[in-house]
Each structure stands twice: as structure tokens, then as C-alpha cells.
Design a protein around this motif. Structure first.
Motif, short mmCIF file in Angstrom:
data_model
loop_
_atom_site.label_atom_id
_atom_site.label_comp_id
_atom_site.label_asym_id
_atom_site.label_seq_id
_atom_site.Cartn_x
_atom_site.Cartn_y
_atom_site.Cartn_z
N GLU A 280 0.82 -1.21 0.00
CA GLU A 280 0.00 0.00 0.00
C GLU A 280 0.86 1.27 0.00
O GLU A 280 0.35 2.39 -0.08
N GLY A 281 2.17 1.07 0.07
CA GLY A 281 3.08 2.21 0.07
C GLY A 281 3.55 2.56 1.46
O GLY A 281 2.95 2.17 2.47
N ILE A 282 4.67 3.25 1.54
CA ILE A 282 5.24 3.63 2.83
C ILE A 282 4.48 4.80 3.44
O ILE A 282 4.03 4.75 4.58
N ALA A 283 4.35 5.88 2.63
CA ALA A 283 3.71 7.09 3.16
C ALA A 283 3.45 8.07 2.03
O ALA A 283 4.20 8.10 1.05
N PRO A 284 2.40 8.89 2.17
CA PRO A 284 2.24 10.01 1.23
C PRO A 284 3.18 11.14 1.65
O PRO A 284 3.23 11.51 2.82
N VAL A 285 3.94 11.65 0.70
CA VAL A 285 4.85 12.77 0.97
C VAL A 285 4.65 13.78 -0.16
O VAL A 285 5.10 13.55 -1.29
N ASN A 286 3.98 14.87 0.13
CA ASN A 286 3.61 15.81 -0.91
C ASN A 286 4.71 16.84 -1.17
O ASN A 286 5.45 17.24 -0.27
N VAL A 287 4.79 17.26 -2.42
CA VAL A 287 5.66 18.36 -2.82
C VAL A 287 4.82 19.64 -2.78
O VAL A 287 3.66 19.63 -3.19
N HIS A 288 5.40 20.72 -2.30
CA HIS A 288 4.67 21.98 -2.14
C HIS A 288 5.26 23.09 -3.01
O HIS A 288 6.46 23.10 -3.29
N LEU A 289 4.40 24.00 -3.42
CA LEU A 289 4.82 25.29 -3.96
C LEU A 289 4.89 26.25 -2.78
O LEU A 289 3.91 26.43 -2.07
#
Length: 327
Positions: A280-289
């Protein structure tokens, strides 16, 4: 000085001093055929309209309208002035449309700070379309660690950054630019490469490749928390702030490691990387502006920042996930 020369200079001065409002009032008088009707159309008093006509005739030194009780006739000089006034009015009327239709020529330099390997069609499309709109604008993109980009923005170096952000930073504004999920991968020489339904317990003593910000207080702290939660006891044998170098070290077999799903997808398809559990994946890690509202941006930087924010507000979910649009 002869009379002809004197008249020439007088006409030159007249051209520089002519009041357009007098010409416009005269044009309406002729069109309405009456000072009274012209005053109604112009929302002026009759004496004001009469005075405007008198002033124009005095400036030109010619009678423009032969008027009296029951008499209203435009003179030959008045016909010529009327024709010119109509032409001038047409030009003035077009100015608004010309300004609306003309592109606002923006020029200047846009300095963007960016973490490595930002792969999203939204950014590519924004750069391409903005350049078409404003070809005079120049760009500089500096690749650096997210923490360095945060510091640079706080010091008002660079107009904006596209990078990781663990938590809000005082003085900086942000908006999610790319939603990504990190998964665990291994290279082709790893002992479990190609196997399915692997138990995560089989990985807990493997050496790890990761990012320098994979620390409890770093931008990639979710990766640190994942290892702690799952009881990973292997050493972090290699690290880099550059995503491409992390990918290289995983491919070379230095250890297993995390990568954004959309970045690793092609290597998986090409048989160079293999996905490991948890599936299911390790973690959501979002990129930001990220940008500093207190920084003094030039016109080009402000325009591009506004363009990116608008693009984000209207982008389809696939683009925000880093997936290219379906052809």
C-alpha cells in the motif's frame, strides 16, 4: 514674418493645445442638429454647450455653424472640422479594445528553487505556456535540498520553491503542488527481486538507501517513522539529497530504499526496480509550492507565481498525482 508663416505657427500651436472635449462637443452638435439636443445627449447645460462651440470657433478662427432664429447650418469649415472630429473619435473609441486585446508585455527574470527530480506534467505545461505568452521572461532553476530552499526563501533568495515541506514555516506560504506516494524498491541484484507476496519481516534486517532528510526532524520524516514502526534494524548505508542519486544507489544494489511511485514506475516496467512491501506504500509525501509573501517579487515572478496558483486550482487530479494526461 509674413502672414503665411504666422498662420503656420499659429496652426502648429493650435494642434498642441487643442482640447478634444471641444471637438467631441462640436461633433455631437452637428449630429443632433441643435445645441439644445446636444446638451441633453452630453448631460450638459445649453450655455455650456454654446460656450464650447464659441471657444472652438475662436481657437480655429472660423465660423463652424451659421446659426440664428430658425437657422442652423454647418459651414464649409465646419464640415471639414466635423469629418476630422469623427475620425479622431473613432480612433479614441478603438483604444480601449486595442489595450484589452494587446498582450501585457512582461519581461524580467524568474528564479525558482527546486528539489531534485520534480516530475509532473503540470509544471512542464505551465513553463511551456507561460513562455509562449511572455517570451521575454527568462528563468533560472536551482536544484537543492528542501531544507536549503526553505532557508533561501526566508532570506528572500529566489521567488518561489517547489520542494518538500514537513510542516508550515512561519513567514512562508505554501500550496500542495504534487501528491506523491513513496514505495519501497530494490535493484535487480537483490535476492528477492522478481518475487511476489514477500513478507515485510524478510526485509527488516536489510541495509537501507535513503535521503539525507530521512530523519525525525527532516522533510522526509514519514520514512523515518515507517522504519521505526515496522522495526527495520538494517543500517542506512547510503544517502543523498538528490533523488536521482538515491535511485542510482538502489539500482546498484547498495540497499533497498524508498522512491516516489510515479518516478520509479518506468524503472519497474523496464525490469530495473522491483516493488517491495508494504504494497500500500510507505507514506504520502507531498511536494509543495512555497513562497515568501514579504519578498518583493518583480513583475515576471509575480505573474509566474499567479499562473502556477491558477494552474493548481484548475488542474485535474491526475496531474496533481504526477500522471501525464491521457492522450
Amino acid at each position: 514674418m509674413n502672414e503665411t508663416e504666422a498662420e503656420r505657427q499659429a496652426l502648429a500651436r493650435l494642434g498642441q493645445q487643442m482640447d478634444w472635449n471641444l471637438l467631441r462637443t462640436f461633433m455631437v452638435i452637428v449630429q443632433e442638429g441643435s445645441i439644445t439636443k446636444a446638451s441633453v445627449r452630453l448631460f450638459l447645460t445649453q450655455p455650456a454647450v454654446s460656450l464650447a462651440l464659441k471657444r472652438l470657433e475662436e481657437q480655429l478662427g472660423r465660423t463652424l455653424i451659421d446659426r440664428g432664429p430658425g437657422r442652423f447650418a454647418v459651414t464649409a469649415a465646419g464640415e471639414q472640422v466635423y469629418d476630422e472630429a469623427v475620425a479622431i473619435h473613432a480612433t479614441v473609441s478603438r483604444l480601449g479594445a486595442l489595450v484589452r486585446d494587446a498582450k501585457d508585455e512582461i519581461s524580467g527574470h524568474v528564479h525558482i528553487l527546486m528539489t531534485s527530480r520534480i516530475q509532473t506534467p503540470l509544471l512542464d505545461r505551465s513553463l511551456r505556456e507561460f513562455h509562449r505568452m511572455y517570451p521575454q521572461v527568462t528563468f533560472r532553476i536551482d536544484v537543492m535540498a528542501s531544507a536549503d530552499a526553505h532557508i533561501a526563501l526566508q532570506q528572500r533568495v529566489g521567488a518561489m520553491a517547489i520542494c518538500l515541506l514537513r510542516e508550515p514555516i512561519p513567514g512562508l506560504s505554501s500550496q500542495v503542488f504534487l501528491r506523491q506516494t513513496y514505495r519501497l524498491y530494490c535493484g535487480s541484484e537483490f535476492r528477492l527481486f522478481g518475487q511476489r507476496d514477500i513478507d515485510i519481516a524478510e526485509l527488516r534486517h536489510e541495509n537501507f538507501v535513503s535521503f539525507t532528510s530521512d530523519q525525525i526532524d527532516g522533510a522526509l520524516s514519514p520514512l523515518t517513522l515507517f522504519r521505526a514502526r515496522e522495526g527495520f534494524a538494517g543500517r542506512v548505508v547510503a544517502s543523498s539529497a538528490n533523488l536521482e542519486e538515491v535511485r542510482r544507489m538502489i539500482l546498484c544494489g547498495l540497499g533497498i530504499g524508498p522512491l516516489p511511485e510515479h518516478i520509479a514506475a518506468r524503472d519497474v516496467d523496464d525490469g530495473m526496480l522491483w516493488e517491495l512491501p508494504p504494497y500500500e506504500g510507505i507514506a504520502p509525501v507531498n511536494v509543495h509550492l512555497i513562497w515568501n509573501e514579504q519578498a518583493k517579487l518583480n513583475r515576471a515572478e509575480r505573474a509566474f507565481l499567479d499562473y502556477l496558483q491558477t494552474a493548481l486550482a484548475t488542474a485535474p487530479a491526475r496531474e496533481l498525482a504526477g500522471v501525464s494526461p491521457v492522450p
